[in-house]
Design a protein around this motif. Structure first.
Motif, PDB file in Angstrom:
ATOM      1  N   LYS A 128      39.782  44.705  34.802  1.00  0.00           N
ATOM      2  CA  LYS A 128      40.615  43.511  34.989  1.00  0.00           C
ATOM      3  C   LYS A 128      39.925  42.513  35.923  1.00  0.00           C
ATOM      4  O   LYS A 128      39.900  41.317  35.657  1.00  0.00           O
ATOM      5  CB  LYS A 128      41.987  43.887  35.560  1.00  0.00           C
ATOM      6  N   ALA A 132      38.497  38.901  34.690  1.00  0.00           N
ATOM      7  CA  ALA A 132      38.955  37.664  35.345  1.00  0.00           C
ATOM      8  C   ALA A 132      37.765  36.853  35.847  1.00  0.00           C
ATOM      9  O   ALA A 132      37.733  35.620  35.700  1.00  0.00           O
ATOM     10  CB  ALA A 132      39.900  38.000  36.492  1.00  0.00           C
ATOM     11  N   GLU A 136      36.693  33.152  34.569  1.00  0.00           N
ATOM     12  CA  GLU A 136      36.630  32.058  35.549  1.00  0.00           C
ATOM     13  C   GLU A 136      35.341  31.255  35.352  1.00  0.00           C
ATOM     14  O   GLU A 136      35.345  30.031  35.410  1.00  0.00           O
ATOM     15  CB  GLU A 136      36.692  32.637  36.959  1.00  0.00           C
TER      16      GLU A 136
END
Length: 192
Positions: A128, A132, A136
């Motif tokens: 996770k 992420a 980004e």
């Protein structure tokens, strides 16, 4: 009859699990006694039979190059990938990491995204965090991944259509779906 079928299926599953554990314990016993050659042999034998635990042990051993293992990132990646394909969440995360950083393989952010996504579906926190971070930096990865999957599906369907022209006695039906969670499912029905 259903009851007996369930019992038989349960016993068969337990037998497979015990055999898998047996190989792992033989490897672990050998490893702990310093017999690294036997440990490697036992884990390799089990890993080649699809045991994801043994695949993960081999991958880690080759990755870090400790006790009896020569450090070999390509070999580590090979075993992480096999474990990932077998559904092992840790291997899925490590395969994503390998693709993200080019360890034992080429850098491929779309493949990294796909493997991290599979691991996050099993609630892997490491995956996770890395997913992420990728999103980004590269916010279009999800869209690019879906586009690539759609192209692969089109290619597979096109290839199967060409094959069905060659073998006219065989009829095929494919049901292809791309779910919201990026799970690709392809079902194949052989019609007679």
């Amino acid at each position: 009859m259903r009851h007996y079928t369930l019992i038989l299926a349960t016993l068969l599953s337990m037998l497979i699990l015990v055999q898998s554990w047996g190989a792992d314990y033989k490897g672990l016993d050998a490893y702990e006694s310093g017999d690294y050659a036997t440990a490697l042999k036992e884990w390799t034998k089990a890993a080649n039979k699809g045991d994801t635990l043994s695949q993960g042990i081999l991958a880690e051993g080759y990755y870090f190059g400790d006790n009896g293992f020569l450090q070999d990132y390509k070999e580590a990646f090979k075993w992480f990938l096999k474990g990932a394909e077998g559904g092992d969440v840790y291997s899925q995360s490590q395969t994503g990491y390998s693709y993200e950083n080019g360890i034992g393989t080429e850098i491929d952010f779309i493949k990294a995204y796909n493997w991290y996504s599979k691991a996050t579906q099993q609630n892997d926190e490491y995956a996770k965090e890395h997913l992420a971070g990728l999103l980004e930096i590269y916010p279009d990865l999800e869209k690019e991944s879906k586009s690539l999957i759609e192209k692969e599906i089109e290619s597979a369907v096109s290839k199967s259509n060409n094959e069905s022209k060659i073998t006219t006695h065989t009829k095929k039906r494919y049901t292809i779906s791309l779910h919201q969670e990026n799970i690709l499912s392809v079902s194949y029905t052989h019609l007679t």
